[in-house]
Write a protein that holds these residues in place. Structure first.
Motif, mmCIF file in Angstrom:
data_model
loop_
_atom_site.group_PDB
_atom_site.id
_atom_site.type_symbol
_atom_site.label_atom_id
_atom_site.label_comp_id
_atom_site.label_asym_id
_atom_site.label_seq_id
_atom_site.Cartn_x
_atom_site.Cartn_y
_atom_site.Cartn_z
ATOM 1 N N TRP A 23 0.665 -0.816 0.053
ATOM 2 C CA TRP A 23 0.155 0.320 0.020
ATOM 3 C C TRP A 23 1.045 1.516 -0.503
ATOM 4 O O TRP A 23 0.637 2.072 -0.842
ATOM 5 C CB TRP A 23 -0.705 -0.051 1.420
ATOM 6 C CG TRP A 23 -1.806 1.449 1.871
ATOM 7 C CD1 TRP A 23 -1.652 2.574 2.164
ATOM 8 C CD2 TRP A 23 -2.975 1.379 0.508
ATOM 9 N NE1 TRP A 23 -2.220 3.326 1.752
ATOM 10 C CE2 TRP A 23 -3.381 2.905 1.371
ATOM 11 C CE3 TRP A 23 -3.363 0.719 0.364
ATOM 12 C CZ2 TRP A 23 -4.488 3.856 0.294
ATOM 13 C CZ3 TRP A 23 -5.065 1.322 -1.291
ATOM 14 C CH2 TRP A 23 -5.221 2.876 -0.299
ATOM 15 N N THR A 28 -1.792 -1.273 -5.511
ATOM 16 C CA THR A 28 -3.124 -1.301 -4.691
ATOM 17 C C THR A 28 -3.301 -3.118 -4.546
ATOM 18 O O THR A 28 -3.928 -3.449 -4.123
ATOM 19 C CB THR A 28 -4.115 -0.150 -5.115
ATOM 20 O OG1 THR A 28 -4.295 0.098 -6.676
ATOM 21 C CG2 THR A 28 -4.078 0.610 -4.182
ATOM 22 N N CYS A 53 -10.824 -1.264 2.021
ATOM 23 C CA CYS A 53 -11.163 -0.797 0.100
ATOM 24 C C CYS A 53 -12.296 -1.138 -0.450
ATOM 25 O O CYS A 53 -12.213 -0.834 -1.280
ATOM 26 C CB CYS A 53 -9.677 -2.353 0.096
ATOM 27 S SG CYS A 53 -7.742 -2.188 1.128
#
Length: 92
Positions: A23, A28, A53
């Motif tokens: 991260w 991602t 998320c």
């Protein structure tokens, strides 16, 4: 290197920490993959992070639902009368 080895070896906290590292590095997709794997191993922090998320649109509803089921399966597999007894003893 050691964090990756521990994650590959099946340590859920290492997998979660690897997700955090990814991260911070801006990766991602890899972050989400690591959170899913760790959540499927019963890691509560990863499930909570995955929930965030999902709220950000980084993970699909289907993948989040599958991670929820996987997490519950892992938690259920770890339940036993001996563990419950140990938890009760530690609360004294």
């Amino acid at each position: 290197h050691h964090l990756e080895q521990a994650a590959i070896g099946g340590h859920p906290n290492a997998r979660h920490n690897l997700a955090i590292f990814e991260w911070k590095s801006g990766r991602t997709e890899r972050t989400v993959k690591h959170f899913i794997i760790a959540a499927n191993m019963g890691n509560d922090e990863s499930l909570e992070s995955l929930k965030k998320c999902y709220g950000m649109g980084l993970v699909s509803k289907e993948k989040f639902a599958a991670a929820l089921r996987g997490h519950q399966t892992a938690v259920d597999a770890m339940k036993s009368p001996h563990r419950d007894k140990a938890k009760a003893a530690l609360r004294i």
